[in-house]
Design an enzyme around this catalytic site. Structure first.
Site, short mmCIF file in Angstrom:
data_model
loop_
_atom_site.label_atom_id
_atom_site.label_comp_id
_atom_site.label_asym_id
_atom_site.label_seq_id
_atom_site.Cartn_x
_atom_site.Cartn_y
_atom_site.Cartn_z
N TYR A 44 -14.08 18.01 -16.71
CA TYR A 44 -14.58 16.64 -16.74
C TYR A 44 -15.68 16.49 -15.68
O TYR A 44 -15.56 16.99 -14.55
CB TYR A 44 -13.43 15.68 -16.46
N ARG A 59 0.83 -1.20 0.00
CA ARG A 59 0.00 0.00 0.00
C ARG A 59 0.87 1.25 0.00
O ARG A 59 0.55 2.26 -0.64
CB ARG A 59 -0.93 0.01 1.21
N LYS A 66 -6.31 6.97 -19.62
CA LYS A 66 -6.47 7.51 -20.96
C LYS A 66 -5.19 7.30 -21.80
O LYS A 66 -4.80 6.19 -22.08
CB LYS A 66 -6.87 8.97 -20.87
N ASP A 79 -4.69 19.63 -14.76
CA ASP A 79 -5.02 18.31 -15.32
C ASP A 79 -4.42 18.25 -16.72
O ASP A 79 -4.83 19.00 -17.61
CB ASP A 79 -6.54 18.13 -15.36
#
Length: 382
Positions: free
Chosen positions: A103, A51, A199, A174
């Site tokens: 978005y 983690r 993406k 972004d």
């Protein structure tokens, strides 16, 4: 050869050469382990629990940090997980100035944060004067997408960074649409860069991922603590898939961008298309800024058909293009934002932004351009 002397295309394959394992594998192995044995109480261990850190993820994060020119990168299970982690750097009543065109998932998160005492003003972040007017005593950061999703608005990153610096704010960008191949916000003054790695970085529509890239060791320590606490890290196998995608990023982006340019001009030539949103048009309001801060225009196009009936006909009749959500893969996709990416906005808000029942978004892939244009032609005319 020193990494500083390597070109971007080479760095996509060799940015983290120090990560070679003891067997000399060409590709970074998938370290499918949850926990690691400590060598002793007085011997520092690089890895203890996946983690917090994992060899496969560390290799990917080092690669992304180098490509973005950042001090460190952190890989998350999704782009939204990355953004959520970054937002936890701030505490209410933190105020943010954000791009008005975003978005839908980012808008949804920001709406949730409003319930916790965060406040937001949305504005065209390409308008520096408008941004300045919104700064108040609680403002902590400017958040922008450039080009934005789905209206392809362009913001001047360097100008926003100057405003942020003079007012003691962070600039968060972004960079999903252009990737570090075409645009590097850290080098333009951004403090944090966000990616939906699902993406273009992954590029094959086969896994989810997100990244936060920071410009300083101090920010890296803060993000590391929050990421470890949240537990939304990227799993080893998904790290492997994203790393594999990055190796072909420049080749894919060049083909995708070339296809997009031709499709955008084809759409603009049609009388049954009212408007085309594409940052590569010379008469686009942000064209000069794009040429200054980016080396390419990417593969995203939006357009407004003359009627709802035509929009639906296109969606129902495409054969090579696929009617699907998401973007950035090798396959060309066409999306209906009002029913998919931005469905959570009210109808009034969607219409105000221009995301109406005639509005479609295209993510161009790497198919032969003649096949893509022929597919659009038959979908329009069928």
């Amino acid at each position: 050869m020193n990494k500083r002397d390597m070109k971007f295309e080479t760095l996509c394959l060799h940015a983290d050469e120090n990560a070679r394992d003891e067997w000399g594998t060409v590709n970074q192995p998938i370290c499918q382990a949850a926990t690691f044995v400590h060598k002793g109480t007085d011997v520092p261990s690089e890895f203890s629990y996946s983690r917090l850190s994992n060899p496969t993820r560390a290799h990917l994060e080092n690669t992304v940090a180098v490509l973005e020119g950042g001090a460190a990168a952190f890989a998350f299970s999704t782009g939204m997980a990355a953004l959520n982690c970054v937002m936890q750097l701030f505490t209410p009543p933190a105020h943010f100035i954000a791009s008005e065109d975003l978005y839908g998932g980012s808008l949804r998160l920001f709406n949730c944060l409003k319930n916790l005492g965060y406040t937001f003003d949305f504005v065209d972040t390409g308008d520096i004067c408008a941004v300045k007017k919104l700064i108040n005593k609680n403002t902590k950061a400017i958040y922008c997408e450039t080009p934005s999703n789905p209206l392809m608005q362009v913001s001047d990153i360097a100008a926003l960074a100057d405003v942020a610096k003079k007012n003691g704010l962070m600039l968060i960008v972004d960079n999903t649409f252009l990737t570090p191949y075409y645009q590097q916000p850290v080098k333009l003054g951004a403090d944090i860069v966000i990616h939906s790695g699902t993406k273009y970085l992954g590029g094959h529509n086969d896994t989810l991922a997100g990244f936060a890239v920071v410009n300083s060791a101090g920010l890296a320590e803060k993000i590391k603590y929050i990421a470890n606490t949240n537990g939304s890290c990227l799993a080893p196998f998904d790290c492997f898939l994203i790393e594999r995608g990055i190796k072909t990023l420049p080749v894919r982006m060049d083909r995708i961008s070339s296809n997009a340019e031709k499709i955008a001009h084809w759409l603009r030539s049609r009388k049954d298309v009212k408007k085309v949103y594409y940052a590569g048009f010379e008469d686009h309001a942000g064209y000069a800024v794009s040429r200054k801060q980016s080396t390419g225009f990417g593969g995203m196009i939006s357009f407004e058909a003359e009627s709802k009936a035509l929009a639906e006909k296109i969606l129902n009749n495409v054969k090579v293009f696929q009617y699907a959500e998401s973007l950035g893969g090798v396959e060309s996709l066409i999306t209906y934002p009002m029913m998919q990416t931005h469905k959570d906005l009210s109808e009034e808000e969607r219409n105000r932004r221009g995301i109406n029942d005639r509005f479609l978004r295209i993510s161009t892939g790497i198919e032969n351009i003649e096949d893509l244009l022929a597919d659009l032609e038959q979908a329009f005319e069928k």
